[in-house]
Enzyme design. Structure first.
Site, PDB file in Angstrom:
ATOM      1  N   TRP A  10      72.390  50.086  29.496  1.00 53.74           N
ATOM      2  CA  TRP A  10      71.999  49.716  30.869  1.00 53.74           C
ATOM      3  C   TRP A  10      73.188  49.559  31.801  1.00 53.74           C
ATOM      4  CZ3 TRP A  10      67.631  45.464  30.195  1.00 53.74           C
ATOM      5  CH2 TRP A  10      66.440  46.107  29.872  1.00 53.74           C
ATOM      6  N   HIS A  94      83.491  52.460  25.256  1.00 55.36           N
ATOM      7  CA  HIS A  94      82.847  53.344  26.230  1.00 55.36           C
ATOM      8  C   HIS A  94      83.900  53.851  27.220  1.00 55.36           C
ATOM      9  CE1 HIS A  94      80.342  54.732  29.527  1.00 55.36           C
ATOM     10  NE2 HIS A  94      79.357  54.830  28.654  1.00 55.36           N
ATOM     11  N   GLU A  96      83.900  54.216  30.302  1.00 56.42           N
ATOM     12  CA  GLU A  96      84.057  53.408  31.520  1.00 56.42           C
ATOM     13  C   GLU A  96      84.948  52.201  31.239  1.00 56.42           C
ATOM     14  OE1 GLU A  96      79.885  52.992  32.392  1.00 56.42           O
ATOM     15  OE2 GLU A  96      79.809  55.117  32.901  1.00 56.42           O
ATOM     16  N   GLY A 172      76.662  60.396  33.571  1.00 59.26           N
ATOM     17  CA  GLY A 172      76.226  60.053  34.925  1.00 59.26           C
ATOM     18  C   GLY A 172      76.338  61.183  35.924  1.00 59.26           C
ATOM     19  N   SER A 212      74.177  62.125  30.327  1.00 56.43           N
ATOM     20  CA  SER A 212      73.065  62.720  31.078  1.00 56.43           C
ATOM     21  C   SER A 212      71.888  63.154  30.198  1.00 56.43           C
ATOM     22  CB  SER A 212      73.542  63.888  31.941  1.00 56.43           C
ATOM     23  OG  SER A 212      74.483  63.430  32.898  1.00 56.43           O
ATOM     24  N   GLY A 233      72.228  56.381  29.403  1.00 58.63           N
ATOM     25  CA  GLY A 233      72.404  55.473  30.527  1.00 58.63           C
ATOM     26  C   GLY A 233      71.212  55.529  31.472  1.00 58.63           C
ATOM     27  N   GLY A 234      71.321  56.353  32.494  1.00 58.55           N
ATOM     28  CA  GLY A 234      70.324  56.419  33.567  1.00 58.55           C
ATOM     29  C   GLY A 234      68.876  56.504  33.091  1.00 58.55           C
TER      30      GLY A 234
HETATM   31  P1  PGA Z   1      74.168  58.639  31.352  1.00 54.54           P
HETATM   32  O1  PGA Z   1      75.169  57.571  30.666  1.00 54.54           O
HETATM   33  O2  PGA Z   1      73.060  58.886  30.382  1.00 54.54           O
HETATM   34  O3  PGA Z   1      73.697  57.978  32.610  1.00 54.54           O
HETATM   35  O4  PGA Z   1      74.979  59.874  31.601  1.00 54.54           O
HETATM   36  C1  PGA Z   1      75.457  57.648  29.309  1.00 54.54           C
HETATM   37  C2  PGA Z   1      76.462  56.603  28.908  1.00 54.54           C
HETATM   38  O5  PGA Z   1      77.377  56.322  29.698  1.00 54.54           O
HETATM   39  O6  PGA Z   1      76.364  56.013  27.820  1.00 54.54           O
END
Ligand code: PGA
Length: 250
Positions: A10, A94, A96, A172, A212, A233-234
């Protein structure tokens, strides 16, 4: 046979009310836990609430943890503290966190060890940038990340570790890696585990693809021999979409 995994990440989304609404919406609609490990990795502040109400099919994870037992680390959470919330999993490394919070291969390794000591199961992320993919260093990057992450990790611990291959350029961006490309990278990661731990452990460890992933792309990704699930993620933020991802993962 490796049990499939569908893990939602999330990130920094959902208030407590929004998170609980999601949990109630999915609680009796997910495949049973003997068929699939469905996991939601949520912000730390709502973990305890989610664990209490998650139902029997869902597992809860965190998105980060510190490696130290305690100390002068303002704003951080120790593995023992996290453990008391009742979560099963923790995302580590991760991209990020590597990009914005100085996470390194070395801290990922320390965090894996700290998690295992506190009965938390790491979901270890790795993956190359667009520049690294284009200049042909994807394998070198994955080899460095995996080798350093797994330094001094015992073979018997592998059953409690999940790896997530997440090419940074696919996160993302809506640009999902092709199923063949994702499978090739996951297969390469499996070969690194084989080199370090032998064929039996390499066959057992679960490797996810992330970047994604959507309800449209999940089936083809899951059909690949080296992909055991998704880190999403999304598409994990909406209850209907997460339920569909979980159904398609089995
Ligand atoms: P995403 O993110 O599915 O929005 O691309 C995946 C993630 O960062 O784990």
């Amino acid at each position: 046979m490796r049990k499939p995994v569908m893990a939602g990440n999330w990130k920094m989304n959902k208030t407590r009310d929004e998170a609980l609404e999601f949990i109630y919406a999915v609680s009796d609609k997910l495949p049973s836990s003997d068929k699939l490990d469905s996991i939601i990795c949520a912000p730390a502040i709502i973990l305890r609430d989610l664990v209490k109400r998650k139902g029997s099919a869902l597992k809860i994870g965190a998105q980060n943890v510190h490696y130290a037992e305690s100390g002068a680390f303002t704003g951080e959470i120790s593995p023992a503290m996290l453990s008391t919330t009742g979560v099963d999993y923790v995302i580590l490394g991760h991209s990020e966190r590597r990009a914005y919070y100085n996470e390194t291969d070395e801290t990922v390794n320390l965090k894996i060890k700290a998690c295992l000591n506190n009965e938390l199961k790491p979901i270890v992320c790795c993956g190359e940038s667009l520049e690294e993919r284009e200049n042909g260093s994807t394998h070198a990057v994955l080899e460095r990340q995996i080798t350093l992450a797994f330094e001094e990790i015992k073979p018997t611990d592998l059953a409690n570790i999940i790896i997530a291959y997440e090419p940074i350029w696919a996160i993302g961006t809506g640009k999902v890696a092709s199923a063949e490309m994702a499978d090739e990278a996951c297969g390469f990661i499996r070969s690194l585990i084989r080199k370090q731990y032998g064929a039996v452990y390499a066959e057992e460890i679960r490797i996810l693809y992330g970047g994604s992933v959507s309800t449209k792309s999940v089936s083809e990704l899951m059909a690949q021999p080296n992909i055991d699930g998704g880190l999403v993620g999304g598409a994990s933020l909406k209850a209907d979409s997460f339920i569909e991802l979980c159904e398609k993962a089995i």
